[in-house]
Design an enzyme around this catalytic site. Structure first.
Site, PDB file in Angstrom:
ATOM      1  N   SER A  98     -37.558 -37.906  14.461  1.00 41.32           N
ATOM      2  CA  SER A  98     -38.039 -37.302  15.699  1.00 41.32           C
ATOM      3  C   SER A  98     -36.909 -36.524  16.386  1.00 41.32           C
ATOM      4  O   SER A  98     -36.359 -35.598  15.811  1.00 41.32           O
ATOM      5  CB  SER A  98     -38.625 -38.385  16.607  1.00 41.32           C
ATOM      6  OG  SER A  98     -39.338 -37.824  17.679  1.00 41.32           O
ATOM      7  N   ASP A 194     -49.948 -37.317  13.599  1.00 36.80           N
ATOM      8  CA  ASP A 194     -48.880 -37.562  14.570  1.00 36.80           C
ATOM      9  C   ASP A 194     -49.327 -37.068  15.947  1.00 36.80           C
ATOM     10  O   ASP A 194     -49.540 -35.864  16.125  1.00 36.80           O
ATOM     11  CB  ASP A 194     -47.618 -36.813  14.118  1.00 36.80           C
ATOM     12  CG  ASP A 194     -46.404 -37.131  14.967  1.00 36.80           C
ATOM     13  OD1 ASP A 194     -46.558 -37.492  16.136  1.00 36.80           O
ATOM     14  OD2 ASP A 194     -45.279 -36.980  14.449  1.00 36.80           O
ATOM     15  N   HIS A 224     -46.689 -40.836  14.032  1.00 37.05           N
ATOM     16  CA  HIS A 224     -45.346 -40.378  14.391  1.00 37.05           C
ATOM     17  C   HIS A 224     -44.266 -41.316  13.875  1.00 37.05           C
ATOM     18  O   HIS A 224     -43.186 -40.869  13.495  1.00 37.05           O
ATOM     19  CB  HIS A 224     -45.227 -40.240  15.908  1.00 37.05           C
ATOM     20  CG  HIS A 224     -43.933 -39.628  16.349  1.00 37.05           C
ATOM     21  ND1 HIS A 224     -43.537 -38.361  15.966  1.00 37.05           N
ATOM     22  CD2 HIS A 224     -42.911 -40.111  17.115  1.00 37.05           C
ATOM     23  CE1 HIS A 224     -42.351 -38.085  16.481  1.00 37.05           C
ATOM     24  NE2 HIS A 224     -41.953 -39.135  17.181  1.00 37.05           N
TER      25      HIS A 224
END
Length: 246
Positions: A98, A194, A224
């Site tokens: 991320s 996600d 995610h």
């Protein structure tokens, strides 16, 4: 294999395994830390294969000193660079989850000659401007501008503070505005389910990367976190295929 732990300058928490190269450096996401399932799965995989591994907490995250609200992308990238320089040697594979994907790209710019590979897990470069700011309501934008912070609901726990400093610094740290020339293979794993980083964002990163050895793996039912057993197996397989590349 025993893991060594410490705090760089008494401030930044880290943990590492000695082993063969290229080493692996895990960079966690926004409000995440080095105790997450992906970091620990990679640690266990590297321990089993005898590969050097390093994980860390940015300031204001996990076991590191500081307040999360005082951090910015630039500060966290500087933290990662300091730990990288102090605790690794030789070629390294950066694995960014991320926001860690953004941090990793900034680190890669600074240490091009040390890169053996780059793996992005739902990477979120430029997320503050490209994903957060457009999704804010007018009231949320005004809270950021006037109050300096807005607290957003989070499905992962307590509300997430987003500061004006984070937004403004994020604009300065943008990496998607021009070609990203990474002198190493790049692998991106992205879930299509996600809710935080749309899979189309991964396409923007692919388009920005100047090199030819770039592969995007879309996981249709992946979220995610990409922390299911099958996701963690895919991560280990991706790492092994990357370091096996001549």
């Amino acid at each position: 294999m025993r893991e060594e732990t410490g705090r760089l300058d008494g401030r930044l928490a880290w943990a590492r395994l000695a082993g063969r190269g290229p080493g692996v450096v895990f960079l966690p996401g926004y409000r995440s830390d080095m105790q997450g399932s992906k970091a620990l799965a990679l640690r266990d995989h590297c321990a089993a294969t005898g590969r050097a591994f390093l994980r860390l907490d940015y300031s204001g995250h996990g076991a590191s000193a500081g307040r999360f609200e005082d951090g910015t992308i630039g500060q966290w990238a500087a933290d990662a660079l300091a730990v990288f320089d102090a605790l690794t040697e030789g070629p390294q594979v950066l694995v960014g989850s991320s926001m860690g994907g953004w941090i990793g790209l900034l680190l890669a710019r600074q240490r091009r000659d040390r890169l053996a590979g780059f793996i992005g897990l739902a990477p979120a470069p430029d997320f503050s401007e490209a994903l957060m700011w457009p999704s804010f309501t007018e009231a949320q934008r005004q809270a950021v501008i006037q109050d300096g912070v807005v607290h957003l609901p989070s499905q992962y726990g307590e509300p997430t503070p987003v500061t004006r400093a984070l937004i403004e610094d994020g604009r300065k740290q943008s990496v998607l505005g021009g070609p990203l020339d990474l002198p190493c293979p790049v692998r991106i794993l992205q879930g299509m389910a996600d809710p935080d980083v749309p899979w189309q964002h991964a396409l923007r990163l692919v388009a920005a990367l100047a090199g030819g050895d770039v592969r995007l793996h879309l996981i249709k039912d992946g979220d995610h976190r990409l922390s299911r057993p099958e996701d963690l197996r895919l991560l280990a397989e991706t790492l092994e295929s990357l370091v096996a590349t001549p």
